[in-house]
Design an enzyme around this catalytic site. Structure first.
Site, PDB file in Angstrom:
ATOM      1  N   ILE A 112      -2.047 -21.808  25.242  1.00 20.65           N
ATOM      2  CA  ILE A 112      -2.634 -20.486  24.963  1.00 20.65           C
ATOM      3  C   ILE A 112      -3.507 -20.143  26.169  1.00 20.65           C
ATOM      4  O   ILE A 112      -4.383 -20.929  26.532  1.00 20.65           O
ATOM      5  CB  ILE A 112      -3.414 -20.477  23.630  1.00 20.65           C
ATOM      6  CG1 ILE A 112      -4.069 -19.129  23.359  1.00 20.65           C
ATOM      7  CG2 ILE A 112      -4.430 -21.570  23.530  1.00 20.65           C
ATOM      8  CD1 ILE A 112      -4.503 -18.945  21.901  1.00 20.65           C
ATOM      9  N   ALA A 113      -3.204 -19.062  26.829  1.00 13.78           N
ATOM     10  CA  ALA A 113      -3.937 -18.769  28.060  1.00 13.78           C
ATOM     11  C   ALA A 113      -3.980 -17.276  28.348  1.00 13.78           C
ATOM     12  O   ALA A 113      -3.022 -16.553  28.099  1.00 13.78           O
ATOM     13  CB  ALA A 113      -3.285 -19.488  29.241  1.00 13.78           C
ATOM     14  N   ARG A 121     -12.413 -10.643  25.540  1.00 19.82           N
ATOM     15  CA  ARG A 121     -12.209  -9.338  24.863  1.00 19.82           C
ATOM     16  C   ARG A 121     -11.544  -9.520  23.510  1.00 19.82           C
ATOM     17  O   ARG A 121     -11.069  -8.564  22.917  1.00 19.82           O
ATOM     18  CB  ARG A 121     -11.263  -8.444  25.663  1.00 19.82           C
ATOM     19  CG  ARG A 121     -11.567  -8.310  27.093  1.00 19.82           C
ATOM     20  CD  ARG A 121     -10.505  -7.450  27.737  1.00 19.82           C
ATOM     21  NE  ARG A 121     -10.766  -7.321  29.155  1.00 19.82           N
ATOM     22  CZ  ARG A 121     -10.249  -6.385  29.929  1.00 19.82           C
ATOM     23  NH1 ARG A 121      -9.437  -5.482  29.416  1.00 19.82           N
ATOM     24  NH2 ARG A 121     -10.537  -6.341  31.206  1.00 19.82           N
ATOM     25  N   GLY A 122     -11.352 -10.764  23.088  1.00 22.37           N
ATOM     26  CA  GLY A 122     -10.699 -10.985  21.799  1.00 22.37           C
ATOM     27  C   GLY A 122      -9.197 -11.248  21.915  1.00 22.37           C
ATOM     28  O   GLY A 122      -8.502 -11.375  20.905  1.00 22.37           O
ATOM     29  N   LEU A 123      -8.691 -11.324  23.159  1.00 22.16           N
ATOM     30  CA  LEU A 123      -7.235 -11.466  23.294  1.00 22.16           C
ATOM     31  C   LEU A 123      -6.762 -12.904  23.092  1.00 22.16           C
ATOM     32  O   LEU A 123      -5.648 -13.130  22.596  1.00 22.16           O
ATOM     33  CB  LEU A 123      -6.777 -10.932  24.656  1.00 22.16           C
ATOM     34  CG  LEU A 123      -7.059  -9.448  24.861  1.00 22.16           C
ATOM     35  CD1 LEU A 123      -6.587  -9.001  26.236  1.00 22.16           C
ATOM     36  CD2 LEU A 123      -6.371  -8.614  23.773  1.00 22.16           C
ATOM     37  N   GLY A 124      -7.600 -13.877  23.432  1.00 18.59           N
ATOM     38  CA  GLY A 124      -7.258 -15.272  23.121  1.00 18.59           C
ATOM     39  C   GLY A 124      -7.174 -15.414  21.605  1.00 18.59           C
ATOM     40  O   GLY A 124      -6.277 -16.052  21.055  1.00 18.59           O
ATOM     41  N   GLU A 146      -4.101 -30.065  20.806  1.00 23.67           N
ATOM     42  CA  GLU A 146      -4.979 -30.903  21.628  1.00 23.67           C
ATOM     43  C   GLU A 146      -5.744 -29.998  22.576  1.00 23.67           C
ATOM     44  O   GLU A 146      -5.181 -29.020  23.072  1.00 23.67           O
ATOM     45  CB  GLU A 146      -4.168 -31.903  22.466  1.00 23.67           C
ATOM     46  CG  GLU A 146      -3.710 -33.122  21.715  1.00 23.67           C
ATOM     47  CD  GLU A 146      -2.246 -33.001  21.327  1.00 23.67           C
ATOM     48  OE1 GLU A 146      -1.563 -32.100  21.859  1.00 23.67           O
ATOM     49  OE2 GLU A 146      -1.798 -33.778  20.465  1.00 23.67           O
ATOM     50  N   ASN A 151     -13.477 -28.507  27.216  1.00 26.92           N
ATOM     51  CA  ASN A 151     -13.118 -27.084  27.080  1.00 26.92           C
ATOM     52  C   ASN A 151     -13.791 -26.469  25.844  1.00 26.92           C
ATOM     53  O   ASN A 151     -13.167 -26.213  24.811  1.00 26.92           O
ATOM     54  CB  ASN A 151     -11.591 -26.938  27.004  1.00 26.92           C
ATOM     55  CG  ASN A 151     -11.130 -25.502  27.187  1.00 26.92           C
ATOM     56  OD1 ASN A 151     -11.945 -24.582  27.138  1.00 26.92           O
ATOM     57  ND2 ASN A 151      -9.842 -25.309  27.389  1.00 26.92           N
ATOM     58  N   TYR A 158     -11.061 -22.286  18.427  1.00 25.32           N
ATOM     59  CA  TYR A 158     -10.327 -23.029  17.380  1.00 25.32           C
ATOM     60  C   TYR A 158     -11.220 -23.286  16.154  1.00 25.32           C
ATOM     61  O   TYR A 158     -10.766 -23.157  15.017  1.00 25.32           O
ATOM     62  CB  TYR A 158      -9.788 -24.349  17.935  1.00 25.32           C
ATOM     63  CG  TYR A 158      -8.888 -24.175  19.147  1.00 25.32           C
ATOM     64  CD1 TYR A 158      -8.033 -23.077  19.247  1.00 25.32           C
ATOM     65  CD2 TYR A 158      -8.898 -25.094  20.195  1.00 25.32           C
ATOM     66  CE1 TYR A 158      -7.228 -22.899  20.363  1.00 25.32           C
ATOM     67  CE2 TYR A 158      -8.088 -24.923  21.310  1.00 25.32           C
ATOM     68  CZ  TYR A 158      -7.261 -23.821  21.389  1.00 25.32           C
ATOM     69  OH  TYR A 158      -6.462 -23.646  22.485  1.00 25.32           O
TER      70      TYR A 158
HETATM   71  C1  COA Z   1      -9.426 -20.304  25.739  1.00 23.01           C
HETATM   72  C2  COA Z   1      -9.037 -18.852  25.983  1.00 23.01           C
HETATM   73  C3  COA Z   1      -7.571 -18.653  25.595  1.00 23.01           C
HETATM   74  C4  COA Z   1      -9.942 -17.954  25.093  1.00 23.01           C
HETATM   75  O1  COA Z   1      -9.506 -16.629  25.246  1.00 23.01           O
HETATM   76  P1  COA Z   1     -10.514 -15.385  25.355  1.00 23.01           P
HETATM   77  O2  COA Z   1      -9.714 -14.166  25.310  1.00 23.01           O
HETATM   78  O3  COA Z   1     -11.411 -15.564  26.529  1.00 23.01           O
HETATM   79  O4  COA Z   1     -11.400 -15.553  24.051  1.00 23.01           O
HETATM   80  P2  COA Z   1     -11.777 -14.403  23.019  1.00 23.01           P
HETATM   81  O5  COA Z   1     -12.433 -13.283  23.741  1.00 23.01           O
HETATM   82  O6  COA Z   1     -10.594 -14.086  22.194  1.00 23.01           O
HETATM   83  O7  COA Z   1     -12.897 -15.131  22.129  1.00 23.01           O
HETATM   84  C5  COA Z   1     -12.563 -15.730  20.895  1.00 23.01           C
HETATM   85  C6  COA Z   1     -13.554 -16.821  20.575  1.00 23.01           C
HETATM   86  O8  COA Z   1     -13.481 -17.842  21.591  1.00 23.01           O
HETATM   87  C7  COA Z   1     -14.795 -18.375  21.827  1.00 23.01           C
HETATM   88  N1  COA Z   1     -15.228 -18.019  23.178  1.00 23.01           N
HETATM   89  C8  COA Z   1     -14.653 -17.094  23.997  1.00 23.01           C
HETATM   90  N2  COA Z   1     -15.297 -17.069  25.190  1.00 23.01           N
HETATM   91  C9  COA Z   1     -16.276 -17.984  25.110  1.00 23.01           C
HETATM   92  C10 COA Z   1     -17.276 -18.443  26.016  1.00 23.01           C
HETATM   93  N3  COA Z   1     -17.366 -17.928  27.243  1.00 23.01           N
HETATM   94  N4  COA Z   1     -18.114 -19.433  25.626  1.00 23.01           N
HETATM   95  C11 COA Z   1     -18.010 -19.968  24.393  1.00 23.01           C
HETATM   96  N5  COA Z   1     -17.081 -19.590  23.469  1.00 23.01           N
HETATM   97  C12 COA Z   1     -16.242 -18.607  23.833  1.00 23.01           C
HETATM   98  C13 COA Z   1     -15.695 -17.713  20.798  1.00 23.01           C
HETATM   99  O9  COA Z   1     -15.649 -18.482  19.617  1.00 23.01           O
HETATM  100  C14 COA Z   1     -15.001 -16.377  20.576  1.00 23.01           C
HETATM  101  O10 COA Z   1     -15.285 -15.819  19.331  1.00 23.01           O
HETATM  102  P3  COA Z   1     -16.498 -14.737  19.233  1.00 23.01           P
HETATM  103  O11 COA Z   1     -16.041 -13.546  20.022  1.00 23.01           O
HETATM  104  O12 COA Z   1     -16.610 -14.461  17.761  1.00 23.01           O
HETATM  105  O13 COA Z   1     -17.712 -15.405  19.828  1.00 23.01           O
HETATM  106  C15 COA Z   1      -9.264 -18.431  27.467  1.00 23.01           C
HETATM  107  O14 COA Z   1     -10.597 -18.723  27.811  1.00 23.01           O
HETATM  108  C16 COA Z   1      -8.349 -19.123  28.471  1.00 23.01           C
HETATM  109  O15 COA Z   1      -7.271 -18.629  28.779  1.00 23.01           O
HETATM  110  N6  COA Z   1      -8.794 -20.283  29.009  1.00 23.01           N
HETATM  111  C17 COA Z   1      -7.987 -21.035  29.991  1.00 23.01           C
HETATM  112  C18 COA Z   1      -6.815 -21.739  29.352  1.00 23.01           C
HETATM  113  C19 COA Z   1      -7.268 -22.673  28.242  1.00 23.01           C
HETATM  114  O16 COA Z   1      -8.237 -23.410  28.389  1.00 23.01           O
HETATM  115  N7  COA Z   1      -6.516 -22.659  27.130  1.00 23.01           N
HETATM  116  C20 COA Z   1      -6.772 -23.529  25.995  1.00 23.01           C
HETATM  117  C21 COA Z   1      -5.990 -24.772  26.129  1.00 23.01           C
HETATM  118  S1  COA Z   1      -6.237 -25.851  24.749  1.00 23.01           S
END
Ligand code: COA
Length: 211
Positions: A112-113, A121-124, A146, A151, A158
């Protein structure tokens, strides 16, 4: 809504690989994605698109010559492309991707990336929600994954969706020998999980509609 989730197709792979390189310290070979999409009937992969990118560029390609000439780079390059090139514009609109495998009644999140510019922005969360929806559709009872012990961003995401730690895989990641945390949801068909999931999903959709 500005963002849309689609099934990943073979033609999306080059853009997926590009985003993967910016998201992970080590990557899959592009052939792995092709194999997953073509040969693995238990695999489900999705992409999230920013429709503004798609619309902006397609509209640009249909504008009259006079307007087009004054457009700044890089759109000015796109306007003279032949019609056959238009489908590739869709590739630029992909800003994230995710996938899972179904193993008996367990859905294993494999990846998931998000592109770095589209995080926070909520896209993850949208990708994870879609994977959980897929897990329901294909009859999974639990969702598992995993994640690197370091991270915290992903772990927070999650945990928000009810994943709990269930152990460690020592030195799981070959690039730095880091341990992986194993996380599981409770039974996703339990009324408590379903209720919480639907509540979170509704809040997320409301948030995303405001973009
Ligand atoms: C992990 C990842 C997919 C999250 O996506 P994202 O779009 O940035 O996250 P979102 O904006 O959807 O946030 C959803 C939740 O994630 C957590 N979160 C997001 N950014 C965060 C930050 N900077 N610090 C802590 N928690 C965070 C929070 O719980 C958040 O919920 P909230 O908005 O109610 O606080 C993204 O950071 C990513 O692509 N990371 C690199 C690849 C990776 O590590 N993938 C996971 C492999 S297991």
């Amino acid at each position: 809504m500005r963002y849309a989730v689609d099934k990943m197709t073979i033609s999306d792979v080059p853009r997926v690989v590009e985003i993967e390189r910016q998201a992970y310290p080590s990557t899959w070979p592009p052939s792995a994605y092709r194999k997953e999409l073509q040969d693995n009937r238990w695999a489900h992969y999705i992409v999230v698109r920013d429709k503004h990118i798609l619309e902006e560029r397609i509209v640009g390609s249909q504008e009259p010559e006079k307007t087009r000439k004054s457009r700044p780079f890089p759109l000015s390059l796109l306007v003279n492309r032949p019609v056959a090139a238009v489908p590739s514009l869709g590739l630029a609109s992909i800003v994230g991707f995710a996938g899972l495998w179904l193993m008996v009644d367990e859905a294993h999140v494999t990846t998931i990336a998000l592109h770095p510019e589209y995080r926070g922005r909520g896209l993850g969360e949208l990708l994870l929600v879609t994977l959980i929806d897929i897990a329901y559709d294909i009859g999974a009872k639990w969702v598992t994954l995993e994640v690197r012990v370091s991270n915290y961003t992903a772990q927070n995401l999650y945990r928000k969706y009810g994943f709990r730690e269930a152990g460690l895989r020592h030195r799981y990641y070959s690039d730095n020998q880091e341990d992986a945390l194993i996380m599981w949801t409770e039974e996703i068909n339990s009324s408590s999980y379903k209720r919480k999931f639907l509540e979170l999903k509704a809040l997320l959709m409301k948030k995303l509609e405001s973009f």
